[in-house]
Design a protein around this motif. Structure first.
Motif, short mmCIF file in Angstrom:
data_model
loop_
_atom_site.label_atom_id
_atom_site.label_comp_id
_atom_site.label_asym_id
_atom_site.label_seq_id
_atom_site.Cartn_x
_atom_site.Cartn_y
_atom_site.Cartn_z
N VAL A 48 0.86 -1.17 0.00
CA VAL A 48 0.00 0.00 0.00
C VAL A 48 0.91 1.23 0.00
N SER A 49 0.72 2.08 -0.98
CA SER A 49 1.59 3.23 -1.16
C SER A 49 0.84 4.53 -0.87
N GLN A 50 1.48 5.40 -0.10
CA GLN A 50 0.86 6.69 0.22
C GLN A 50 1.82 7.81 -0.14
N ASN A 51 1.23 8.88 -0.70
CA ASN A 51 2.01 10.05 -1.09
C ASN A 51 1.22 11.34 -0.83
N PRO A 52 1.91 12.40 -0.45
CA PRO A 52 3.33 12.41 -0.05
C PRO A 52 3.51 11.81 1.33
N ARG A 102 -2.76 10.94 -1.40
CA ARG A 102 -3.13 9.87 -2.31
C ARG A 102 -2.76 8.54 -1.72
N CYS A 103 -3.61 7.54 -1.95
CA CYS A 103 -3.34 6.17 -1.52
C CYS A 103 -3.52 5.23 -2.69
N ASP A 104 -2.51 4.43 -2.94
CA ASP A 104 -2.62 3.36 -3.94
C ASP A 104 -2.67 2.03 -3.20
N PRO A 105 -3.81 1.38 -3.19
CA PRO A 105 -3.92 0.11 -2.45
C PRO A 105 -3.31 -1.04 -3.23
N ILE A 106 -3.27 -2.19 -2.60
CA ILE A 106 -2.90 -3.41 -3.31
C ILE A 106 -3.94 -3.64 -4.40
#
Lengths: 107, 115
Positions: B4-8, B22-26
């Motif tokens: 799970v990626s979060q930015n910034p 922003r959150c990019d989930p699996i």
């Protein structure tokens, strides 16, 4: 409303079993018991969950009482890297975190 | 790395400015959650999505907060007219509701500081 009660802090010696208690006396029939932990400045990490039966995985064991009003997380051989805040959560669709137990593993 | 990626990861802003996380989930996870965490407290639930549908919003989420998940993939959390009380870590988590109930995968969070 976290709806679970945990001790604020606990200590355990390295190599010993760490037993973390949790009270969830008003748990509903469809709610699971989950345990997560959070190491400083990281996101929470899933440990284990259960509904009625005791559960075991590579990280821990979960013992749930027959009336489901309380549970115990067992870390069988605690290491220094197990120092973290441990959250006991009851829930179904969403998980509501409480304050957790700050577990310190001492050398 | 949970996937799970979060930015910034960190955002410093002045009071009154707008911020977006922003959150990019699996990728195969259909459910996405937002939490907020302040120092010494457990994560507080804010909202969650099943695919693109926002199913629940916490009463903590004032009208300055809005979350979206277009097309059921990534999600954004926007805070308008930030206040100092908004300073916190904003955590995103995802799970595949059909596979394993409750195993949320959390990102590393986005830390907001409002001056």
């Amino acid at each position: 409303d976290a709806k679970t009660t945990q001790p604020t802090s606990m200590d355990c010696a390295e190599g010993r079993a760490a037993n973390l208690p949790c009270n969830h006396s008003t748990i509903s029939g469809n709610e699971y018991v989950y345990w997560y932990r959070q190491i400083h400045s990281q996101g929470p990490q899933y440990i284990i969950h259960g509904l009625k039966n005791n559960e075991t995985n590579e990280m821990a064991s979960l013992i749930i009482t027959e009336d489901r009003k309380s549970s115990t997380l067992i870390l069988p051989h605690a290491t220094l890297r197990d120092t973290a805040v441990y959250y006991c959560i009851r829930g179904a669709q969403k998980l509501v975190f409480g304050q957790g137990t700050r577990l310190t593993i001492n050398p | 790395d949970t996937g799970v990626s979060q930015n910034p990861r960190h955002k410093i802003t002045k009071r009154g400015q707008n911020v977006t996380f922003r959150c990019d989930p699996i990728s195969e996870h259909n459910r996405l959650y937002w939490y907020r965490q302040t120092l010494g407290q457990g994560p507080e639930f804010l909202t969650y999505f099943q695919n693109e549908a926002q199913l629940e919003k916490s009463r903590l989420l004032s009208d300055r907060f809005s979350a979206e998940r277009p097309k059921g993939s990534f999600s954004t959390l926007e805070i308008q007219r930030t206040e100092q009380g908004d300073s916190a870590m904003y955590l995103c988590a995802s799970l595949q509701s059909r596979v394993k109930a409750g195993e949320l995968f959390f990102g590393e969070g986005s830390r907001l500081t409002v001056l």
